[in-house]
Design a protein around this motif. Structure first.
Motif, PDB file in Angstrom:
ATOM      1  N   LEU A 119       0.835  -1.201   0.000  1.00  0.00           N
ATOM      2  CA  LEU A 119       0.000   0.000   0.000  1.00  0.00           C
ATOM      3  C   LEU A 119       0.871   1.253   0.000  1.00  0.00           C
ATOM      4  O   LEU A 119       0.641   2.195  -0.772  1.00  0.00           O
ATOM      5  CB  LEU A 119      -0.944  -0.011   1.223  1.00  0.00           C
ATOM      6  N   GLY A 120       1.889   1.238   0.842  1.00  0.00           N
ATOM      7  CA  GLY A 120       2.827   2.365   0.871  1.00  0.00           C
ATOM      8  C   GLY A 120       3.461   2.574  -0.493  1.00  0.00           C
ATOM      9  O   GLY A 120       3.615   3.702  -0.959  1.00  0.00           O
ATOM     10  N   GLY A 121       3.803   1.459  -1.132  1.00  0.00           N
ATOM     11  CA  GLY A 121       4.433   1.528  -2.453  1.00  0.00           C
ATOM     12  C   GLY A 121       3.485   2.134  -3.484  1.00  0.00           C
ATOM     13  O   GLY A 121       3.896   2.930  -4.330  1.00  0.00           O
ATOM     14  N   ILE A 122       2.221   1.756  -3.388  1.00  0.00           N
ATOM     15  CA  ILE A 122       1.229   2.284  -4.333  1.00  0.00           C
ATOM     16  C   ILE A 122       1.091   3.793  -4.150  1.00  0.00           C
ATOM     17  O   ILE A 122       1.116   4.556  -5.119  1.00  0.00           O
ATOM     18  CB  ILE A 122      -0.127   1.577  -4.125  1.00  0.00           C
ATOM     19  N   LEU A 123       0.968   4.224  -2.899  1.00  0.00           N
ATOM     20  CA  LEU A 123       0.833   5.655  -2.627  1.00  0.00           C
ATOM     21  C   LEU A 123       2.088   6.396  -3.095  1.00  0.00           C
ATOM     22  O   LEU A 123       2.015   7.498  -3.643  1.00  0.00           O
ATOM     23  CB  LEU A 123       0.592   5.882  -1.132  1.00  0.00           C
ATOM     24  N   SER A 124       3.211   5.759  -2.882  1.00  0.00           N
ATOM     25  CA  SER A 124       4.456   6.372  -3.283  1.00  0.00           C
ATOM     26  C   SER A 124       4.507   6.519  -4.810  1.00  0.00           C
ATOM     27  O   SER A 124       4.886   7.555  -5.342  1.00  0.00           O
ATOM     28  CB  SER A 124       5.616   5.525  -2.766  1.00  0.00           C
ATOM     29  N   ARG A 125       4.074   5.463  -5.504  1.00  0.00           N
ATOM     30  CA  ARG A 125       4.047   5.535  -6.968  1.00  0.00           C
ATOM     31  C   ARG A 125       3.051   6.579  -7.454  1.00  0.00           C
ATOM     32  O   ARG A 125       3.210   7.146  -8.523  1.00  0.00           O
ATOM     33  CB  ARG A 125       3.645   4.181  -7.556  1.00  0.00           C
ATOM     34  N   ASP A 126       2.023   6.795  -6.637  1.00  0.00           N
ATOM     35  CA  ASP A 126       1.029   7.783  -7.003  1.00  0.00           C
ATOM     36  C   ASP A 126       1.507   9.189  -6.598  1.00  0.00           C
ATOM     37  O   ASP A 126       0.723  10.132  -6.566  1.00  0.00           O
ATOM     38  CB  ASP A 126      -0.301   7.451  -6.307  1.00  0.00           C
ATOM     39  N   VAL A 127       2.794   9.263  -6.284  1.00  0.00           N
ATOM     40  CA  VAL A 127       3.420  10.518  -5.868  1.00  0.00           C
ATOM     41  C   VAL A 127       2.680  11.144  -4.685  1.00  0.00           C
ATOM     42  O   VAL A 127       2.392  12.334  -4.652  1.00  0.00           O
ATOM     43  CB  VAL A 127       3.550  11.517  -7.038  1.00  0.00           C
ATOM     44  N   ARG A 128       2.375  10.310  -3.721  1.00  0.00           N
ATOM     45  CA  ARG A 128       1.808  10.813  -2.465  1.00  0.00           C
ATOM     46  C   ARG A 128       2.671  10.305  -1.305  1.00  0.00           C
ATOM     47  O   ARG A 128       2.191   9.590  -0.425  1.00  0.00           O
ATOM     48  CB  ARG A 128       0.361  10.318  -2.308  1.00  0.00           C
ATOM     49  N   PRO A 129       3.918  10.664  -1.326  1.00  0.00           N
ATOM     50  CA  PRO A 129       4.856  10.098  -0.351  1.00  0.00           C
ATOM     51  C   PRO A 129       4.471  10.392   1.100  1.00  0.00           C
ATOM     52  O   PRO A 129       4.722   9.570   1.978  1.00  0.00           O
ATOM     53  CB  PRO A 129       6.187  10.757  -0.712  1.00  0.00           C
ATOM     54  N   ASP A 130       3.846  11.550   1.330  1.00  0.00           N
ATOM     55  CA  ASP A 130       3.480  11.877   2.715  1.00  0.00           C
ATOM     56  C   ASP A 130       2.472  10.877   3.271  1.00  0.00           C
ATOM     57  O   ASP A 130       2.542  10.493   4.433  1.00  0.00           O
ATOM     58  CB  ASP A 130       2.872  13.284   2.791  1.00  0.00           C
ATOM     59  N   GLU A 131       1.538  10.459   2.403  1.00  0.00           N
ATOM     60  CA  GLU A 131       0.561   9.465   2.849  1.00  0.00           C
ATOM     61  C   GLU A 131       1.196   8.088   3.005  1.00  0.00           C
ATOM     62  O   GLU A 131       0.787   7.288   3.843  1.00  0.00           O
ATOM     63  CB  GLU A 131      -0.596   9.373   1.852  1.00  0.00           C
ATOM     64  N   ALA A 132       2.186   7.819   2.150  1.00  0.00           N
ATOM     65  CA  ALA A 132       2.836   6.504   2.192  1.00  0.00           C
ATOM     66  C   ALA A 132       3.652   6.322   3.465  1.00  0.00           C
ATOM     67  O   ALA A 132       3.709   5.226   4.029  1.00  0.00           O
ATOM     68  CB  ALA A 132       3.741   6.329   0.969  1.00  0.00           C
ATOM     69  N   ALA A 133       4.254   7.408   3.926  1.00  0.00           N
ATOM     70  CA  ALA A 133       5.237   7.309   5.017  1.00  0.00           C
ATOM     71  C   ALA A 133       4.738   6.557   6.258  1.00  0.00           C
ATOM     72  O   ALA A 133       5.412   5.634   6.722  1.00  0.00           O
ATOM     73  CB  ALA A 133       5.741   8.705   5.376  1.00  0.00           C
ATOM     74  N   PRO A 134       3.553   6.911   6.824  1.00  0.00           N
ATOM     75  CA  PRO A 134       3.145   6.187   8.044  1.00  0.00           C
ATOM     76  C   PRO A 134       2.927   4.690   7.823  1.00  0.00           C
ATOM     77  O   PRO A 134       3.290   3.884   8.681  1.00  0.00           O
ATOM     78  CB  PRO A 134       1.831   6.876   8.443  1.00  0.00           C
ATOM     79  N   PHE A 135       2.387   4.321   6.653  1.00  0.00           N
ATOM     80  CA  PHE A 135       2.197   2.895   6.356  1.00  0.00           C
ATOM     81  C   PHE A 135       3.541   2.180   6.315  1.00  0.00           C
ATOM     82  O   PHE A 135       3.694   1.084   6.837  1.00  0.00           O
ATOM     83  CB  PHE A 135       1.477   2.713   5.015  1.00  0.00           C
ATOM     84  N   LEU A 136       4.495   2.830   5.668  1.00  0.00           N
ATOM     85  CA  LEU A 136       5.798   2.185   5.516  1.00  0.00           C
ATOM     86  C   LEU A 136       6.517   2.078   6.855  1.00  0.00           C
ATOM     87  O   LEU A 136       7.182   1.083   7.134  1.00  0.00           O
ATOM     88  CB  LEU A 136       6.646   2.950   4.494  1.00  0.00           C
ATOM     89  N   ALA A 137       6.367   3.092   7.679  1.00  0.00           N
ATOM     90  CA  ALA A 137       7.006   3.050   8.999  1.00  0.00           C
ATOM     91  C   ALA A 137       6.432   1.882   9.807  1.00  0.00           C
ATOM     92  O   ALA A 137       7.170   1.124  10.442  1.00  0.00           O
ATOM     93  CB  ALA A 137       6.797   4.371   9.730  1.00  0.00           C
ATOM     94  N   GLU A 138       5.113   1.726   9.728  1.00  0.00           N
ATOM     95  CA  GLU A 138       4.481   0.627  10.460  1.00  0.00           C
ATOM     96  C   GLU A 138       4.940  -0.722   9.897  1.00  0.00           C
ATOM     97  O   GLU A 138       5.245  -1.651  10.640  1.00  0.00           O
ATOM     98  CB  GLU A 138       2.952   0.752  10.366  1.00  0.00           C
ATOM     99  N   SER A 139       4.987  -0.784   8.579  1.00  0.00           N
ATOM    100  CA  SER A 139       5.419  -2.012   7.925  1.00  0.00           C
ATOM    101  C   SER A 139       6.831  -2.397   8.376  1.00  0.00           C
ATOM    102  O   SER A 139       7.119  -3.551   8.690  1.00  0.00           O
ATOM    103  CB  SER A 139       5.388  -1.829   6.404  1.00  0.00           C
ATOM    104  N   LEU A 140       7.694  -1.392   8.410  1.00  0.00           N
ATOM    105  CA  LEU A 140       9.092  -1.646   8.775  1.00  0.00           C
ATOM    106  C   LEU A 140       9.185  -2.224  10.191  1.00  0.00           C
ATOM    107  O   LEU A 140       9.907  -3.195  10.442  1.00  0.00           O
ATOM    108  CB  LEU A 140       9.900  -0.349   8.676  1.00  0.00           C
ATOM    109  N   ALA A 141       8.418  -1.625  11.096  1.00  0.00           N
ATOM    110  CA  ALA A 141       8.448  -2.081  12.485  1.00  0.00           C
ATOM    111  C   ALA A 141       7.934  -3.524  12.586  1.00  0.00           C
ATOM    112  O   ALA A 141       8.532  -4.367  13.266  1.00  0.00           O
ATOM    113  CB  ALA A 141       7.607  -1.153  13.358  1.00  0.00           C
ATOM    114  N   LEU A 142       6.835  -3.806  11.872  1.00  0.00           N
ATOM    115  CA  LEU A 142       6.269  -5.156  11.914  1.00  0.00           C
ATOM    116  C   LEU A 142       7.221  -6.170  11.286  1.00  0.00           C
ATOM    117  O   LEU A 142       7.383  -7.288  11.764  1.00  0.00           O
ATOM    118  CB  LEU A 142       4.930  -5.186  11.182  1.00  0.00           C
ATOM    119  N   MET A 143       7.839  -5.749  10.189  1.00  0.00           N
ATOM    120  CA  MET A 143       8.736  -6.660   9.497  1.00  0.00           C
ATOM    121  C   MET A 143       9.959  -6.969  10.355  1.00  0.00           C
ATOM    122  O   MET A 143      10.483  -8.078  10.339  1.00  0.00           O
ATOM    123  CB  MET A 143       9.161  -6.039   8.163  1.00  0.00           C
ATOM    124  N   ARG A 144      10.357  -5.962  11.107  1.00  0.00           N
ATOM    125  CA  ARG A 144      11.502  -6.176  11.989  1.00  0.00           C
ATOM    126  C   ARG A 144      11.183  -7.286  12.983  1.00  0.00           C
ATOM    127  O   ARG A 144      12.000  -8.165  13.221  1.00  0.00           O
ATOM    128  CB  ARG A 144      11.859  -4.878  12.720  1.00  0.00           C
TER     129      ARG A 144
END
Lengths: 193, 842
Positions: B552-577
């Motif tokens: 989802l973060g990647g999709i938002l990022s591709r849609d050039v909405r990086p600000d919206e992508a950031a919180p999803f990716l941060a959460e993803s990173l923590a979970l993946m860790r």
């Protein structure tokens, strides 16, 4: 063989020669020390593999490894040979004395491992320590002759090279060598008695 | 007793020495005269002649050989010496790289092994490099891997590592001493594999696996030594001199893989190879020597073991086991009497080879595939029956145990067939198979009739659709991937409704597929819904959640909405860790998506005329690429990340760096994907831009054609890539004197470009206007081109600024126009803009 070390050594030799770096000899020491030990090991390895191998000029080999010959003068070379032979002597004597000390009762760990070592090594250590002591005696009276011994015996150098280093004729080198051997032989016998 | 005149004494001795013995007496009588004492001294010395001849007649080094040789203190460090907190106990051994000591850790009161490296290493570089690697290596915490405690540099500048001290004997020696059976050897070897596999999952490749590095303790546990040490000393990762490089490479040639010997980048496949050699030695008791000899030597071995061995020793890394885990798994299959994956060649390999040979005969392959699918279906059916049995059995208690066993058996079979099927399909994975894009044909054939064949098994049908969709997606052949994903989703929705987890997974898949072709709106909706469903799960499936968030973060990022992508990716990173650890491929993928979001931030910044942190994005990509290269060098992600990096470098106008990366990209791409896919197109596209900048227009015309055709066929006409490529092609034609031919391309770019919402960075609509203007100017249509050039120039100036090369180039066009048109006032105005720093008189 123009590695990093080679550049370092060559540069140090040149700086020393030009007077730019008074500490060059001190800086040179550890570099040469390592290389000499490496050459010595390789030499021993070869010797083990091939008993017919002729004695090679040990220091010369180290020199080729360490110095870019095109950039230095004969004088630098002489300095190098001098240092190298001195170091070779130090390395060997360090080993010999440590060996002897351990044999007389050093740390338990070391002693244990030495029990397995051959007596030949011990004999060799004793001889070297005695020889070194005698050589010290020779230095006090005949410093140049002692230097010849150092270059030839410890440095593995030929008379011709030695004559270049010490700036004397080859004939003198040979005479010094002959005398030193007679003298040391007598000193060693005197000690043993 | 010292002579009073030493010089005279020496002269007499030397002179006499050179005379024949008979002549000496006369000489001395004359030279010494009455000095009896002197003469006696001289004669005493001459009397030493025989003994002296034996003195120092060999060089000291040779004389002292035994001393150096047999001595315990021959090493760099002396027993008792302190090295930081460690007291040296004894020299354990010597190797090509240096010495290993036993030492007491005075701080923790344990024994450690210290490895002293004696090859030439710059102290500073080493320390810097070591600090980078230490964290990863020290984190390796596995019962079968000797721990790395730390490392530093001695006062003499020699680096050393402090490691767990392992009291054990080499693997083979142990096997021989204990007279282990083949089965016991295999079991022991699998433990070794498990340790290596663990390290691989943590991004560490051993690079120097050999029996001497595998010890077995008194308890019979294998311990791997020196993990990652080779990498610490790797010239590619540390700046050192050539000597070291050679030394490192020459380290253990018997166990080194062919690519390692060639000095190429090492991957986990290199460890597979080295393990293969160890495996051979463990079974045969000697080294394979040259590979072709091995076959004869192993005649007595089981054919399956033989196949396993040779699959691990393939000269081509991509034909070896794809992982150590797979290698080990095959040994397990052997031990349990199951068919091994390593046939002479794997089935997947044979299938793809077959397809390559018989383009027309692909139908036959489809038959094989269907047989497999049939097998899967049968076992799934069996499993369901067994499950039903079990349910019934719960009523009739007596049958429970039998039913449970039956269920398990069926499940095992299903797993196995699934595995088999996946293996076959994964031959379609370019990361494993390389160039064979024709595998698509196998998939096409397989997909054709499943709807009919599986009509009565919708659940299985949906799963097969998903499998096929994933396989297509991996190949980046999106339309069928989308079709299969849609079918799977449709079936699951019908079977289980919207709020089911299986439906959510299908949504996830379809969304991921759509993101590939920038159908971002639909993809976003699908992923958001899947996320909502997954969030309701209790307990949550951390990994699945992390993946959904990442996509989802990647999709938002591709849609050039990086600000919206950031919180999803941060959460993803923590979970993946938590679920996979920091050194997993999945974690790196999240990092990659974050790097992409950062990249998009710079696009947003550029659109809003803010300063963009491209350096940050570049650094992010570089980091991710390094991690990918370690873990999955030929994966599509690794390639994609390089593509993005190239784009960023292009934006920064770091052409030289871009070219360098592009070259690596091309190598990587050709090796794994061949020339006929989206990446090849992207790469050609990047090349064409570089060549355009260089002014090599004929080359641009060659290069741009394929990406253009591909993009026109696969992307919407107003997609910025299509617009850009048409513009590039038209302009290249214009600049090679074929302006009339170029005009239609530029017209199309202009018409569609006006409908394009977003242009990235330096490429704006102004570029298109200016390009069309230039084309018309070249045809002498001054009045027509004037307005285009003027609006184009304004657009560039507003978006990019005045002093940007593109804006200045647009000013130059205007100056040329007005000069040709004979309007000197206007020409002068733009001459000044053309180079704002220069004297405006020109």
């Amino acid at each position: 063989m123009a590695g990093k070390t080679s550049e370092d050594v060559t540069a140090l030799l040149l700086n020393w020669q030009s007077g730019d770096d008074e500490e060059a000899p001190a800086k040179l020491m550890p570099l040469v020390y390592d290389e000499l030990r490496r050459v010595a090991r390789a030499y021993l390895q070869r010797e083990r593999d091939d008993h017919t191998l002729q004695a090679t000029a040990l220091v010369h080999e180290a020199y080729l490894q360490l110095v870019d010959d095109k950039k230095v003068t004969w004088k630098d070379r002489a300095h190098f040979y001098g240092i190298a032979a001195r170091l070779m002597r130090q390395i060997l004597m360090q080993h010999a004395r440590a060996h002897q000390a351990a044999k007389r009762g050093g740390p338990a760990q070391l002693k244990l491992s030495l029990d397995e070592a051959s007596d030949l090594a011990t004999d060799c250590a004793v001889e070297l320590v005695d020889l070194d002591d005698a050589l010290e005696g020779l230095t006090k009276i005949y410093p140049r002759k002692s230097k010849v011994v150092e270059l030839k015996f410890f440095g593995g150098m030929e008379a011709k090279q030695i004559s270049e280093v010490l700036q004397v004729s080859e004939k003198t080198v040979l005479r010094d060598w002959n005398f030193a051997r007679l003298w040391l032989s007598r000193e060693l016998r005197r000690d043993a008695a | 007793m010292r002579p009073e005149q030493p010089e005279r004494f020496a002269e007499l001795v030397e002179h006499a020495f050179e005379l024949e013995r008979a002549e000496r007496a006369a000489f001395l009588a004359q030279a010494c005269g009455n000095d009896v004492e002197l003469r006696a001294e001289v004669e005493a010395l001459l009397g030493e002649q025989e003994r002296a001849a034996k003195l120092m007649n060999v060089p000291a080094a040779e004389f002292g050989a035994r001393l150096l040789q047999g001595d315990d203190d021959a090493g760099e460090l002396r027993p008792g010496e302190m090295l930081g907190d460690y007291r040296i106990v004894s020299l354990l051994g010597e190797g090509g790289m240096g010495e290993v000591y036993l030492a007491d850790d005075t701080h923790f009161g344990r024994q450690v092994a210290i490895k002293l490296i004696k090859q030439g290493f710059g102290t500073k570089e080493f320390v810097r490099h070591f600090r980078q690697e230490e964290r990863i290596l020290a984190a390796l915490n596995h019962p079968n891997i000797a721990r790395l405690y730390g490392g530093a540099v001695t006062k003499n500048g020699l680096p050393y590592f402090v490691m767990e001290y392992v009291e054990g004997i080499p693997l083979e020696t142990y096997a021989a001493q204990q007279s282990l059976s083949i089965r016991e050897r295999l079991a022991l070897f699998r433990k070794v594999c498990a340790a290596v596999s663990y390290a691989h999952q943590n991004l560490v490749i051993h690079r120097d696996l050999k029996p001497a590095n595998i010890r077995v303790t008194a308890e019979g546990e294998p311990k791997l030594l020196d993990f990652g040490i080779a990498r610490l000393l790797d010239p590619e990762t540390a700046q050192t001199d050539n000597q070291t490089m050679l030394a490192v490479r020459a380290m253990t040639p018997n166990y080194a893989s062919p690519e390692q010997l060639r000095g190429e980048r090492m991957t986990t496949a290199s460890d597979v190879y080295s393990l293969g050699v160890v495996f051979y030695e463990l079974l045969a008791g000697k080294k394979p020597g040259v590979r072709k000899d091995g076959e004869a030597d192993l005649k007595k071995l089981d054919a399956d073991l033989d196949n396993i061995l040779f699959k691990s020793l393939r000269l081509e890394p991509e034909r070896r086991y794809s992982s150590v885990g797979q290698f080990s798994e095959d040994i397990r299959r052997y031990l349990e009497g199951l068919p091994v994956l390593a046939r002479k060649d794997t089935l997947g390999y044979r299938v793809s080879k077959f397809v390559r040979r018989h383009k027309a005969g692909v139908a036959a392959v489809a038959v094989v595939m269907l047989a497999l699918l049939g097998g899967l279906i049968t076992t799934t059916r069996q499993m369901r029956i067994a499950r039903r049995e079990r349910d019934r059995a719960q009523i009739a208690q007596s049958k429970t145990e039998q039913a449970r066993r039956q269920t398990e058996l069926a499940k095992k079979q299903a797993d196995r067939l699934n595995h088999f099927l996946e293996d076959l399909l994964s031959s379609a994975d370019p990361a494993k198979m390389g160039k064979d894009v024709k595998v698509v044909q196998v998939l096409d054939a397989a997909g054709k009739s499943i709807d009919d064949d599986l009509a009565k098994e919708p659940e299985v049908l949906a799963q097969v659709h998903e499998t096929l969709s994933r396989a297509y997606e991996r190949l980046k052949v999106i339309p069928p991937a989308e079709q299969h994903a849609r079918k799977a989703l449709g079936i699951f929705r019908q079977l289980h409704g919207e709020e089911d987890l299986a439906t959510a997974k299908a949504e996830f898949l379809l969304g991921s597929v759509l993101a590939n072709v920038f159908q971002l709106k639909e993809a976003e909706l699908l992923l958001r819904h899947a996320l909502a469903v997954e969030r309701r799960q209790a307990p949550p499936d951390t990994f699945a959640l992390a993946e959904t968030l990442r996509v989802l973060g990647g999709i938002l990022s591709r849609d050039v909405r990086p600000d919206e992508a950031a919180p999803f990716l941060a959460e993803s990173l923590a979970l993946m860790r938590t679920s996979r650890g920091e050194h997993s491929l999945e974690y790196v993928q999240v990092l990659y998506t974050q790097a992409h979001a950062k990249h998009m931030e710079t696009e947003v910044a550029a659109m809003q005329n803010r300063k963009a942190d491209l350096e940050g994005a570049i650094a992010g990509y570089r980091r991710v690429i390094e991690l990918f290269d370690q873990l999955a060098p030929s994966s599509t992600q690794a390639i994609l990340a390089r593509v993005e990096l190239c784009i960023c470098l292009g934006r920064e106008q770091k052409w030289a760096e871009e070219e360098q990366e592009l070259e690596r990209l091309d190598q990587q791409r050709r090796k794994t994907l061949g020339d006929n896919n989206a990446f090849a197109v992207t790469s050609l596209n990047l090349h064409s831009v570089l060549d355009f900048i260089r002014g090599d227009y004929p080359k641009v015309l060659e290069e741009v054609r394929q990406p253009l055709d591909f993009s026109v066929a696969n992307l919407p006409a107003n997609h910025r890539n299509v617009v850009q490529l048409r513009g590039l092609y038209g302009l290249a034609l214009t600049r090679t004197g074929r302006a009339a031919e170029g005009e239609p391309f530029l017209r199309a770019a202009y018409t569609e470009g006006s409908k394009t919402e977003r242009f990235p960075f330096q490429f704006t609509f102004g570029n298109v206007e200016t390009a069309l203007g230039e084309c018309l100017f070249a045809q002498g249509r001054y009045a027509e081109c004037e307005s285009l050039l003027l609006t184009g120039y304004d657009d560039l100036k507003t978006r990019l600024g005045e002093k940007v090369p593109m804006t200045m180039a647009a000013a130059r066009r205007l100056r040329e126009l007005y000069t040709a048109w004979n309007k000197p006032t206007e020409a002068n105005r733009f001459a000044a803009q053309e180079n704002p720093h220069a004297n405006s008189s020109r």
